[in-house]
Design an enzyme around this catalytic site. Structure first.
Site, PDB file in Angstrom:
ATOM      1  N   ASP A 101       0.845  -1.202   0.000  1.00  0.00           N
ATOM      2  CA  ASP A 101       0.000   0.000   0.000  1.00  0.00           C
ATOM      3  C   ASP A 101       0.875   1.244   0.000  1.00  0.00           C
ATOM      4  O   ASP A 101       2.042   1.189   0.414  1.00  0.00           O
ATOM      5  CB  ASP A 101      -0.873   0.036   1.266  1.00  0.00           C
ATOM      6  CG  ASP A 101      -1.828  -1.141   1.350  1.00  0.00           C
ATOM      7  OD1 ASP A 101      -2.156  -1.701   0.287  1.00  0.00           O
ATOM      8  OD2 ASP A 101      -2.221  -1.489   2.477  1.00  0.00           O
TER       9      ASP A 101
HETATM   10  N1  URA Z   1      -1.044  -5.868   4.103  1.00  0.00           N
HETATM   11  C1  URA Z   1      -1.581  -4.628   4.078  1.00  0.00           C
HETATM   12  O1  URA Z   1      -2.618  -4.379   4.670  1.00  0.00           O
HETATM   13  N2  URA Z   1      -0.933  -3.690   3.366  1.00  0.00           N
HETATM   14  C2  URA Z   1       0.230  -3.897   2.718  1.00  0.00           C
HETATM   15  O2  URA Z   1       0.781  -2.973   2.103  1.00  0.00           O
HETATM   16  C3  URA Z   1       0.775  -5.192   2.764  1.00  0.00           C
HETATM   17  C4  URA Z   1       0.122  -6.169   3.464  1.00  0.00           C
END
Ligand code: URA
Length: 229
Positions: A101
């Site tokens: 993310d």
């Molecule tokens: N899980 C999440 O919630 N976000 C990420 O970026 C990676 C794993």
């Protein structure tokens, strides 16, 4: 790989020029004059331009320490992307093996080898991914138990697979999962009644984020890291 793509990624010819020289009868595949740029090549195909061999470039394997605010996408109108941070040949052939993310930091793997990234990301292979998770409220024994047994995530049919939880402090855990569902870690913590305030990926499979890489820096993977399974 398609013939015109091989020519465009291995020589100074553009894809359009590649099509032109193919039409001109200047390219042979295994000794036969090629007729179309869309021709699919076997891995061992011998491609020649007027008798000079055209070889597929070596695949590239990169680890990147992603800072917060950078997106795991090829292009983005509003934010810097992982690819804006790299300076490599044949950038348009690269892809990310397992996205993070925008606000998550840490290990991102980038390659142009589709089989390798499939192996790393495919749920079938269940490669472990380890995250350092900063939490909004203190982790409880009950939350640890549910995470370790498998959590029922919103909008999913099956429970998540059991995770490994290591308590670093009251507000920090190390979480190891083998799946890679959308926002998985944030959704897992939300499902047990907690909330992620910061997320950092330390490792994917046996590949550890190099402690010498500052946020925003990258390096090539070593042969050993590429072949870790
Ligand atoms: N899980 C999440 O919630 N976000 C990420 O970026 C990676 C794993």
């Amino acid at each position: 790989m398609r013939l015109d793509k091989l020519i465009a990624t291995s020589t100074a010819f553009s894809r359009a020029q590649a099509k032109g020289i193919i039409r001109g009868g200047k390219i042979t595949v295994n000794g036969e004059i090629a007729k179309s740029g869309s021709m699919k090549l076997d891995d061992d195909a011998i491609v020649e331009y007027m008798g000079v061999p055209i070889k597929k470039p070596e695949p590239q394997f990169i680890m990147f320490n992603k800072p917060a605010g950078v997106v795991c996408a090829n292009v983005d109108e509003d934010h810097e992307t992982v690819f804006d941070k790299l300076f490599l040949p044949r950038m348009d052939t690269l892809h990310i093996a397992g996205r993070l993310d925008i606000d998550t930091t840490g290990l991102v793997l980038i390659t142009d080898d589709g089989q390798w990234s499939h192996k790393i990301t495919s749920p079938k292979h269940q490669h472990e991914k380890t995250y350092i998770v900063d939490l909004d409220s203190e982790i409880t024994e009950k939350q640890i138990r549910i995470l370790s047994e498998g959590v029922q995530l919103k909008n999913e049919v099956n429970r998540s697979l059991p995770a490994k939880v290591e308590v670093v402090s009251n507000l920090k855990i190390k979480l190891t999962i083998t799946e890679g569902k959308y926002h998985q870690v944030k959704r897992m913590l939300a499902a047990v009644g907690n909330h992620v305030v910061k997320l950092h990926r330390e490792s994917v499979g046996k590949i550890q984020l190099d402690a010498n890489l500052k946020a925003g820096e990258w390096r090539k993977l070593t042969e050993e890291e590429i072949n870790l399974d």
